[in-house]
Design a protein around this motif. Structure first.
Motif, mmCIF file in Angstrom:
data_model
loop_
_atom_site.group_PDB
_atom_site.id
_atom_site.type_symbol
_atom_site.label_atom_id
_atom_site.label_comp_id
_atom_site.label_asym_id
_atom_site.label_seq_id
_atom_site.Cartn_x
_atom_site.Cartn_y
_atom_site.Cartn_z
ATOM 1 N N VAL A 151 42.504 39.094 40.505
ATOM 2 C CA VAL A 151 43.912 38.728 40.368
ATOM 3 C C VAL A 151 43.964 37.302 39.833
ATOM 4 O O VAL A 151 43.254 36.425 40.330
ATOM 5 C CB VAL A 151 44.658 38.828 41.719
ATOM 6 C CG1 VAL A 151 46.088 38.303 41.587
ATOM 7 C CG2 VAL A 151 44.656 40.257 42.227
ATOM 8 N N SER A 169 46.529 34.151 39.155
ATOM 9 C CA SER A 169 47.850 33.694 39.570
ATOM 10 C C SER A 169 47.973 32.187 39.379
ATOM 11 O O SER A 169 46.990 31.460 39.505
ATOM 12 C CB SER A 169 48.066 34.050 41.046
ATOM 13 O OG SER A 169 49.355 33.694 41.466
ATOM 14 N N SER A 187 47.607 42.825 39.323
ATOM 15 C CA SER A 187 48.719 41.867 39.397
ATOM 16 C C SER A 187 49.026 41.437 40.823
ATOM 17 O O SER A 187 49.716 40.453 41.033
ATOM 18 C CB SER A 187 49.967 42.460 38.748
ATOM 19 O OG SER A 187 50.320 43.661 39.400
ATOM 20 N N SER A 188 48.512 42.193 41.798
ATOM 21 C CA SER A 188 48.780 41.819 43.175
ATOM 22 C C SER A 188 47.511 41.903 44.016
ATOM 23 O O SER A 188 46.592 42.648 43.702
ATOM 24 C CB SER A 188 49.863 42.720 43.774
ATOM 25 O OG SER A 188 49.433 44.063 43.773
ATOM 26 N N ILE A 189 47.490 41.136 45.078
ATOM 27 C CA ILE A 189 46.339 41.075 45.971
ATOM 28 C C ILE A 189 46.402 42.245 46.947
ATOM 29 O O ILE A 189 47.463 42.551 47.492
ATOM 30 C CB ILE A 189 46.329 39.733 46.728
ATOM 31 C CG1 ILE A 189 46.146 38.592 45.733
ATOM 32 C CG2 ILE A 189 45.244 39.712 47.791
ATOM 33 C CD1 ILE A 189 46.331 37.225 46.319
ATOM 34 N N THR A 208 40.851 43.664 46.402
ATOM 35 C CA THR A 208 40.680 42.508 45.524
ATOM 36 C C THR A 208 39.358 41.819 45.826
ATOM 37 O O THR A 208 39.069 41.489 46.967
ATOM 38 C CB THR A 208 41.832 41.494 45.704
ATOM 39 O OG1 THR A 208 43.073 42.153 45.416
ATOM 40 C CG2 THR A 208 41.675 40.295 44.778
ATOM 41 N N LEU A 229 40.128 36.076 43.404
ATOM 42 C CA LEU A 229 41.416 35.506 43.043
ATOM 43 C C LEU A 229 41.130 34.247 42.246
ATOM 44 O O LEU A 229 40.413 33.360 42.712
ATOM 45 C CB LEU A 229 42.227 35.153 44.293
ATOM 46 C CG LEU A 229 43.474 34.302 44.076
ATOM 47 C CD1 LEU A 229 44.504 35.052 43.242
ATOM 48 C CD2 LEU A 229 44.059 33.875 45.409
ATOM 49 N N LYS A 282 51.398 35.222 47.452
ATOM 50 C CA LYS A 282 50.026 35.575 47.067
ATOM 51 C C LYS A 282 49.022 34.713 47.811
ATOM 52 O O LYS A 282 47.978 35.199 48.247
ATOM 53 C CB LYS A 282 49.834 35.445 45.552
ATOM 54 C CG LYS A 282 50.366 36.604 44.782
ATOM 55 C CD LYS A 282 49.982 36.521 43.327
ATOM 56 C CE LYS A 282 50.563 37.728 42.580
ATOM 57 N NZ LYS A 282 50.336 37.653 41.164
ATOM 58 N N LYS A 289 48.741 36.076 51.356
ATOM 59 C CA LYS A 289 48.004 37.331 51.395
ATOM 60 C C LYS A 289 46.518 37.119 51.138
ATOM 61 O O LYS A 289 45.678 37.734 51.779
ATOM 62 C CB LYS A 289 48.582 38.312 50.376
ATOM 63 C CG LYS A 289 48.146 39.725 50.584
ATOM 64 C CD LYS A 289 49.060 40.693 49.908
ATOM 65 C CE LYS A 289 48.704 42.095 50.359
ATOM 66 N NZ LYS A 289 49.582 43.094 49.806
ATOM 67 N N ALA A 290 46.181 36.214 50.225
ATOM 68 C CA ALA A 290 44.779 35.905 49.929
ATOM 69 C C ALA A 290 44.105 35.268 51.140
ATOM 70 O O ALA A 290 42.949 35.558 51.457
ATOM 71 C CB ALA A 290 44.669 34.981 48.719
#
Length: 74
Positions: free
Chosen positions: A23, A25, A49-51, A55, A58, A68, A71-72
């Motif tokens: 991902v 970002s 596109s999203s975590i 994944t 990042l 994000k 979440k990461a």
């Protein structure tokens, strides 16, 4: 470091990102985010596109969205 002038042959020899979910970002000053995504795909990465739980990596630039980042971190 990622080099823009890398040849396609050199890219296919690099297996670090092969079949990894990545991902991208945030904002990057050295290159365009879409350019980075294209390069990652050439390296065999699956650019998401999203975590999620799947994944692997990042790549975070400045001003990454707080959702994000949270979440990461989890």
């Amino acid at each position: 470091a990622i080099h823009r002038e890398a040849t396609d042959e050199a890219l296919t020899e690099n297996i670090f990102f092969k079949d990894k979910s990545v991902v991208v970002s945030g904002v990057f000053t050295s290159f365009d985010r879409e350019e980075l995504k294209k390069l990652l795909k050439k390296l065999g990465a699956k650019v998401a596109s999203s975590i999620s739980g799947s994944t692997d990596y990042l790549i975070a630039g400045e001003n990454m969205g707080p959702a994000k980042l949270e979440k990461a971190t989890q």
